[in-house]
Design an enzyme around this catalytic site. Structure first.
Site, mmCIF file in Angstrom:
data_model
loop_
_atom_site.group_PDB
_atom_site.id
_atom_site.type_symbol
_atom_site.label_atom_id
_atom_site.label_comp_id
_atom_site.label_asym_id
_atom_site.label_seq_id
_atom_site.Cartn_x
_atom_site.Cartn_y
_atom_site.Cartn_z
ATOM 1 N N HIS A 109 -5.052 8.929 4.111
ATOM 2 C CA HIS A 109 -5.442 7.864 3.186
ATOM 3 C C HIS A 109 -5.491 8.232 1.758
ATOM 4 O O HIS A 109 -5.860 9.411 1.329
ATOM 5 C CB HIS A 109 -6.774 7.376 3.505
ATOM 6 C CG HIS A 109 -6.936 6.904 5.143
ATOM 7 N ND1 HIS A 109 -6.127 5.892 5.542
ATOM 8 C CD2 HIS A 109 -7.788 7.343 5.786
ATOM 9 C CE1 HIS A 109 -6.279 5.774 6.785
ATOM 10 N NE2 HIS A 109 -7.277 6.409 7.177
ATOM 11 N N ARG A 165 0.970 -1.103 0.138
ATOM 12 C CA ARG A 165 0.068 0.178 0.077
ATOM 13 C C ARG A 165 0.935 1.197 0.090
ATOM 14 O O ARG A 165 2.126 1.113 0.330
ATOM 15 C CB ARG A 165 -0.894 -0.027 1.292
ATOM 16 C CG ARG A 165 -0.198 0.274 2.363
ATOM 17 C CD ARG A 165 -1.126 0.457 3.748
ATOM 18 N NE ARG A 165 -0.399 0.541 5.070
ATOM 19 C CZ ARG A 165 -0.924 0.830 6.139
ATOM 20 N NH1 ARG A 165 -2.347 0.796 6.379
ATOM 21 N NH2 ARG A 165 -0.299 1.078 6.901
ATOM 22 N N GLN A 225 1.998 2.468 13.405
ATOM 23 C CA GLN A 225 2.555 2.353 14.913
ATOM 24 C C GLN A 225 3.920 1.858 14.992
ATOM 25 O O GLN A 225 4.776 2.511 15.634
ATOM 26 C CB GLN A 225 1.784 1.500 15.602
ATOM 27 C CG GLN A 225 0.332 2.149 16.044
ATOM 28 C CD GLN A 225 -0.698 1.903 14.697
ATOM 29 O OE1 GLN A 225 -0.422 1.633 13.641
ATOM 30 N NE2 GLN A 225 -1.884 1.735 15.278
HETATM 31 O O1 URC Z 1 -0.852 1.554 9.965
HETATM 32 C C1 URC Z 1 -2.042 1.462 10.260
HETATM 33 N N1 URC Z 1 -2.433 1.436 11.603
HETATM 34 C C2 URC Z 1 -3.856 1.303 11.845
HETATM 35 O O2 URC Z 1 -4.179 1.308 12.893
HETATM 36 C C3 URC Z 1 -4.969 1.377 10.764
HETATM 37 N N2 URC Z 1 -6.033 1.292 10.914
HETATM 38 C C4 URC Z 1 -6.525 1.090 9.711
HETATM 39 O O3 URC Z 1 -7.671 1.239 9.401
HETATM 40 N N3 URC Z 1 -5.410 1.359 9.050
HETATM 41 C C5 URC Z 1 -4.221 1.377 9.646
HETATM 42 N N4 URC Z 1 -2.906 1.540 9.355
#
Ligand code: URC
Length: 309
Positions: A266, A183, A238
């Protein structure tokens, strides 16, 4: 932070200051090279000025208009180029030493990114262009001399087009997000890091110390986000955030904690179809709809654990 007092059997927490004082400052080197900064300064003073609230007696009040003027006076007095952190410290020192009732000062400054332009490959002597990120400095100084200094960056937009995924998260009846190892990852980093310096005497003596250190921290944050030339896989925002914060603490011993806010901005896959044409656009990690909101809100702070020994 606030000054707390008891009046008429009630607890009163208060502070007063001036927000968003804007100032630009030019320094001219003897060889004709100019330096320019643009700052937005916010000041809060903590003082025993309860009578102003309770009886209308302003005799212990530093006028916020005077605070504004002080910013311009101190900018004028800063005859040598000065990092924003030291300017904030000088202001805080002035307020806490010059005014007897002031017990602590809090100064927050946002610096715009005026970068020197290059013309024909040469750095221009007095030409600058505005970058999108901003640099921040936050100083808290008590009359006792106890100091806290933090620096930061905001509006640092970063994006990588691969080497990112998100798998293994909780699935339930409301979950539609597919798991992926491929992604695009976009974010706007807000970072702030606290320095270990706790008194005016412990501030490094090199005049441009904070300028250089901030550039180093920013480079570590960016390099860790992207990884070396071939990149580095990110299993989540994270994980990458933690790696970035850990790398800063590992590299710079004079930094005691780091806070990172990294919204997951996004870029939505575009798939377009009609009854006659089921694949007008079939998403193959190529065409995206950029969005600002909603966005994932991911933030964390990492600090060294103080040994009690
Ligand atoms: O890196 C991500 N952390 C998330 O906590 C999360 N939640 C989500 O819908 N996409 C992502 N991507």
């Amino acid at each position: 932070m606030a000054s707390v007092g008891v009046v008429e059997g009630l607890k009163l927490e208060q502070r007063h200051g001036k927000d968003r004082v804007r100032v630009g400052r030019v320094w001219r080197d003897p060889d004709g090279t100019h330096h320019f900064v643009e700052w937005t300064v916010s000041i809060a003073l903590f003082s025993d000025c309860l009578p102003a609230y309770v009886t209308g007696d302003n005799s212990n009040i530093v006028a916020t208009d005077t605070m504004k003027n002080t910013v311009y006076a101190k900018a004028k007095e800063s005859t040598e180029r000065i990092p924003v952190e030291l300017f904030a410290i000088n202001l805080a020192k002035h307020f806490t030493t010059f005014y007897e009732p002031v017990t602590a000062a809090f100064v927050n400054i946002v610096e715009k990114q005026w970068e020197r332009v290059y013309v024909d490959g040469q750095p221009h002597r007095h030409g600058f262009k505005l970058g999108s990120e901003e640099h921040t400095a936050e100083v808290q100084l008590k009359k006792s001399g106890a100091l806290q200094v933090s620096s930061g960056i905001r509006k640092l937009r970063l994006l990588k087009t691969t080497q990112s995924g998100f798998e293994g998260f909780i699935r339930d009846k409301y979950t539609i997000l597919p798991e992926t190892r491929e992604r695009l990852l976009g974010t706007e980093v807000t970072a702030s890091w606290r320095y270990v310096f706790e008194s005016l005497q412990s501030i490094p003596k090199q005049p441009l110390y904070f300028l250089n250190r901030n550039a180093d921290v920013k480079k570590v944050l960016i390099d860790t986000f992207f990884g070396p030339e071939k990149g580095v896989y990110s299993p989540s925002v994270q994980y990458t955030l933690y790696e970035m914060a850990k790398m800063v603490l590992g590299r710079f011993h004079e930094v005691s904690s780091v806070t990172l806010k990294m919204p997951n901005i996004h870029f939505l896959p575009v798939n377009l179809s009609s009854k006659d044409n089921p694949a007008i656009v079939k998403f193959e990690d190529d065409v995206y709809l950029p969005t600002d909101e909603p966005h994932g809100a991911i933030e964390a702070s990492l600090s060294r654990i103080q040994s009690k020994l």
